[in-house]
Design an enzyme around this catalytic site. Structure first.
Site, PDB file in Angstrom:
ATOM      1  N   ASP A  81      -7.288  -4.166  -4.901  1.00 15.33           N
ATOM      2  CA  ASP A  81      -6.663  -2.998  -3.999  1.00 15.33           C
ATOM      3  C   ASP A  81      -5.418  -2.307  -4.662  1.00 15.33           C
ATOM      4  OD1 ASP A  81      -8.150  -4.678  -2.501  1.00 15.33           O
ATOM      5  OD2 ASP A  81      -7.670  -3.713  -0.589  1.00 15.33           O
ATOM      6  N   ASP A 117       0.658  -1.370   0.069  1.00 15.96           N
ATOM      7  CA  ASP A 117      -0.100  -0.062  -0.054  1.00 15.96           C
ATOM      8  C   ASP A 117       0.890   1.327   0.199  1.00 15.96           C
ATOM      9  OD1 ASP A 117      -2.543  -1.164  -0.033  1.00 15.96           O
ATOM     10  OD2 ASP A 117      -2.777  -1.417   2.193  1.00 15.96           O
TER      11      ASP A 117
END
Ligand code: GLY
Length: 371
Positions: free
Chosen positions: A147, A86
């Site tokens: 994601d 991320d």
């Protein structure tokens, strides 16, 4: 510009400013309506810093600039983190944005370092950046989350700002893996796809935060739509553009009348909502409209944002911004609460819509900014 849009931006920046005045660590998700803070920003710190920089751009107050600067600084050491898929979420809204606003070269260098740390996690056998390594006692190094697409714009940006050109190869290989495996014939996407991490062979679709492997976790659809749209914009790939359009078609066909996604599009009628999915999806639709000029994307984005404003704004003088978000229902986390990523993409989408409207009225020619 619609009055609601002006009001929504103003109320959002009021809430961000109020939270900035309280100081403290990085807001993550709420429990019983109150922020849970993290000291290192886990995977979400970039969103709070991004909200502060966005608020500063709109209001130009010292309190927002000081808070944005203080917390950008605190995130910088995370650039060396090599077990974190991320890093795009962490560094694009914070360090890249902060560098654009202030010209501070340390932010630029940290963002480029974060891009290299992200790319270093690439598995060449499978052509993917895995979502996690070990999670509890289980090996997730073959699990690829939808994601992750949202983190790839950091790599594209970095190749234009001094990073190794190889990073672009990582972007295309990962995105093509997601296209081939995550996206289903109806345009929706799996949350997770599992591969054999040793040889890269595909195993099966799966989920972690959705209702079932074959269901359509609503935030995942938003990540896919916004991720493919941004990558199409940044790389010019018609394949990513087509993928984003297919996700948009799925959302259009499954969004309930009230304009706010349920936490999973396959959940029963009346199930809890995920306002964060609405915000992320709306942002992706605006990006898609920019690329296609297809008015239905802008109309749907506007409808979704107005629905969030009218039904999901928290009390006026209290942060967080959006209520009725669901972080992770299967694991009992943040159900019908607030999330910092929902708040970030809400403001990001509102500002993008405002830019689009200003352009249509001829007052600016700027393009909607990247994530
Ligand atoms: N990227 C994790 C989530 O959307 O919850």
């Amino acid at each position: 510009m619609g009055d609601w849009l002006k009001d929504a931006i103003s109320a959002t920046v009021d809430k961000v400013s109020a939270q900035a005045r309280r100081g403290g660590d990085f807001p993550h998700i709420t429990e019983h309506g109150k922020w849970v803070f993290t000291s290192d920003g886990v995977w979400t710190g970039g969103f709070w810093v991004g909200l502060l920089w966005l608020g500063y751009e709109l209001r130009k107050t010292d309190e927002l600039r000081e808070a944005a600067t203080r917390l950008t600084e605190r995130l910088l050491p995370r650039a060396a983190d090599k077990v974190n898929h991320d890093l795009g979420f962490m560094f694009y809204p914070s360090a890249v944005k902060g560098w654009r606003i202030t010209g501070n070269k340390r932010y630029l260098h940290a963002a480029v370092e974060a891009a290299h740390s992200l790319a270093s996690q690439f598995n060449p056998a499978g052509g993917f950046i895995p979502g996690w390594g070990f999670f509890g006692s289980e090996d997730w190094s073959g699990s690829v989350l939808i994601d992750t697409l949202m983190n790839l714009p950091l790599l594209v940006w970095a190749t234009n700002n001094g990073a190794d050109a190889q990073l672009l190869d990582v972007v295309h290989r990962h995105a093509r893996t997601a296209l081939a495996n995550h996206q289903r014939p109806d345009g929706s996407v799996y949350h997770v796809f599992r591969f054999d991490p040793a040889n890269g062979n595909p195993i099966s679709g799966d989920t972690y935060q959705g209702l079932a492997a074959a269901s359509a976790w609503s935030r995942g659809q938003g990540w896919a739509l916004a991720g493919f749209s941004m990558l199409a914009d940044m790389t010019g790939s018609p394949d990513y553009l087509a993928a984003a359009q297919r996700v948009a078609g799925y959302v259009r066909n499954h969004l309930p009348e009230d304009g706010v996604p349920p936490w999973d599009y396959a959940a029963e009628r009346g199930a809890v909502k995920d306002s964060s999915a609405g915000a992320i999806t709306a942002y992706g639709l605006i990006r898609l409209w920019e690329l296609t000029g297809d008015a239905e994307h802008l109309v749907l984005a506007t409808r979704m944002l107005e629905a969030l404003y009218r039904t999901c704004m928290g009390d006026s003088d209290i942060a967080p911004v959006l209520v009725h978000a669901t972080a992770d229902l299967p694991h009992g986390l943040g159900i019908d609460e607030s999330t910092i990523y929902g708040d970030y993409y809400f403001l990001k989408a509102l500002v993008a819509l405002q830019e689009v409207e200003s352009r249509q009225y001829g007052t600016t020619l700027s393009r909607v900014e990247q994530a």
